[in-house]
Design a protein around this motif. Sequence first.
Motif, PDB file in Angstrom:
ATOM      1  N   MET A   1       2.452 -49.865  -9.249  1.00 52.69           N
ATOM      2  CA  MET A   1       3.650 -50.663  -8.900  1.00 52.69           C
ATOM      3  C   MET A   1       3.560 -51.924  -9.743  1.00 52.69           C
ATOM      4  O   MET A   1       2.639 -52.381  -9.766  1.00 52.69           O
ATOM      5  CB  MET A   1       3.728 -50.756  -7.362  1.00 52.69           C
ATOM      6  CG  MET A   1       5.018 -51.584  -7.154  1.00 52.69           C
ATOM      7  SD  MET A   1       5.351 -51.711  -5.328  1.00 52.69           S
ATOM      8  CE  MET A   1       6.654 -50.322  -5.122  1.00 52.69           C
ATOM      9  N   SER A   2       4.505 -52.456 -10.097  1.00 48.41           N
ATOM     10  CA  SER A   2       4.575 -53.640 -10.972  1.00 48.41           C
ATOM     11  C   SER A   2       5.415 -54.499 -10.355  1.00 48.41           C
ATOM     12  O   SER A   2       6.669 -54.204  -9.827  1.00 48.41           O
ATOM     13  CB  SER A   2       4.763 -53.374 -12.198  1.00 48.41           C
ATOM     14  OG  SER A   2       5.910 -52.896 -12.694  1.00 48.41           O
ATOM     15  N   VAL A   3       5.463 -56.103 -10.880  1.00 49.77           N
ATOM     16  CA  VAL A   3       6.648 -56.930 -10.632  1.00 49.77           C
ATOM     17  C   VAL A   3       6.860 -57.764 -11.796  1.00 49.77           C
ATOM     18  O   VAL A   3       6.101 -57.878 -12.514  1.00 49.77           O
ATOM     19  CB  VAL A   3       5.865 -57.899  -9.570  1.00 49.77           C
ATOM     20  CG1 VAL A   3       6.936 -59.142  -9.386  1.00 49.77           C
ATOM     21  CG2 VAL A   3       5.647 -57.344  -8.390  1.00 49.77           C
TER      22      VAL A   3
ATOM     23  N   GLU B   1       5.787 -58.719 -16.816  1.00 46.13           N
ATOM     24  CA  GLU B   1       5.549 -57.474 -15.975  1.00 46.13           C
ATOM     25  C   GLU B   1       3.998 -57.519 -15.624  1.00 46.13           C
ATOM     26  O   GLU B   1       3.053 -57.296 -16.533  1.00 46.13           O
ATOM     27  CB  GLU B   1       5.966 -56.052 -16.712  1.00 46.13           C
ATOM     28  CG  GLU B   1       5.849 -54.970 -15.659  1.00 46.13           C
ATOM     29  CD  GLU B   1       6.151 -53.672 -15.952  1.00 46.13           C
ATOM     30  OE1 GLU B   1       6.079 -52.601 -15.491  1.00 46.13           O
ATOM     31  OE2 GLU B   1       6.979 -53.626 -17.364  1.00 46.13           O
ATOM     32  N   VAL B   2       3.899 -57.383 -14.486  1.00 43.77           N
ATOM     33  CA  VAL B   2       2.434 -57.595 -13.956  1.00 43.77           C
ATOM     34  C   VAL B   2       2.309 -56.332 -12.681  1.00 43.77           C
ATOM     35  O   VAL B   2       3.116 -56.159 -12.000  1.00 43.77           O
ATOM     36  CB  VAL B   2       1.882 -59.179 -13.447  1.00 43.77           C
ATOM     37  CG1 VAL B   2       2.139 -60.006 -14.545  1.00 43.77           C
ATOM     38  CG2 VAL B   2       2.633 -59.310 -12.248  1.00 43.77           C
ATOM     39  N   THR B   3       0.786 -56.085 -12.694  1.00 42.31           N
ATOM     40  CA  THR B   3       0.537 -55.226 -11.595  1.00 42.31           C
ATOM     41  C   THR B   3       0.837 -56.026 -10.359  1.00 42.31           C
ATOM     42  O   THR B   3       0.480 -57.228 -10.128  1.00 42.31           O
ATOM     43  CB  THR B   3      -0.745 -54.756 -11.536  1.00 42.31           C
ATOM     44  OG1 THR B   3      -1.219 -54.247 -12.851  1.00 42.31           O
ATOM     45  CG2 THR B   3      -1.406 -53.990 -10.522  1.00 42.31           C
ATOM     46  N   CYS B   4       1.503 -55.186  -9.329  1.00 44.91           N
ATOM     47  CA  CYS B   4       1.749 -55.845  -8.023  1.00 44.91           C
ATOM     48  C   CYS B   4       0.531 -56.219  -7.320  1.00 44.91           C
ATOM     49  O   CYS B   4      -0.118 -55.357  -7.077  1.00 44.91           O
ATOM     50  CB  CYS B   4       2.703 -54.768  -7.216  1.00 44.91           C
ATOM     51  SG  CYS B   4       3.034 -55.600  -5.751  1.00 44.91           S
ATOM     52  N   LEU B   5       0.215 -57.483  -7.142  1.00 44.47           N
ATOM     53  CA  LEU B   5      -1.118 -57.806  -6.545  1.00 44.47           C
ATOM     54  C   LEU B   5      -1.186 -57.315  -4.966  1.00 44.47           C
ATOM     55  O   LEU B   5      -2.191 -57.204  -4.496  1.00 44.47           O
ATOM     56  CB  LEU B   5      -1.324 -59.095  -6.575  1.00 44.47           C
ATOM     57  CG  LEU B   5      -1.219 -59.845  -7.892  1.00 44.47           C
ATOM     58  CD1 LEU B   5      -1.412 -61.440  -7.928  1.00 44.47           C
ATOM     59  CD2 LEU B   5      -2.489 -59.133  -8.767  1.00 44.47           C
ATOM     60  N   LEU B   6      -0.091 -56.969  -4.260  1.00 44.67           N
ATOM     61  CA  LEU B   6      -0.078 -56.631  -3.058  1.00 44.67           C
ATOM     62  C   LEU B   6      -0.862 -55.418  -2.939  1.00 44.67           C
ATOM     63  O   LEU B   6      -1.599 -54.789  -1.836  1.00 44.67           O
ATOM     64  CB  LEU B   6       1.525 -56.316  -2.508  1.00 44.67           C
ATOM     65  CG  LEU B   6       1.619 -55.466  -1.053  1.00 44.67           C
ATOM     66  CD1 LEU B   6       0.990 -56.437   0.046  1.00 44.67           C
ATOM     67  CD2 LEU B   6       3.010 -55.231  -0.949  1.00 44.67           C
TER      68      LEU B   6
END
Length: 87
Positions: free
Chosen positions: A1-3, A65-70
Amino acid sequence: MSVTFTAMYPNTEGSNFDIDYYMNKHIPLVQKLWGNKLLKTQVVSGLPNPLTGDAPTYRVIAHLEVTCLLYTSPSPRDGLLSRMPSS
């Protein structure tokens, strides 16, 4: 998932934006700091309004676009990878 993060730099009268600095110094710094969490970088600069030909509203629009840190950060409760905001 990404943000995806979006940075929009307005094209205001009398403003100046050093696109060479942004592309050659700032974006590489962002890439270095985010490391493998940064999945994609897109920078759009100075596109006029396609319908009217007017000057662009924004000098530069950058999408990161980054990997969702959650989903990649350890849960404070048990040290396992978080799956939900409540964990």
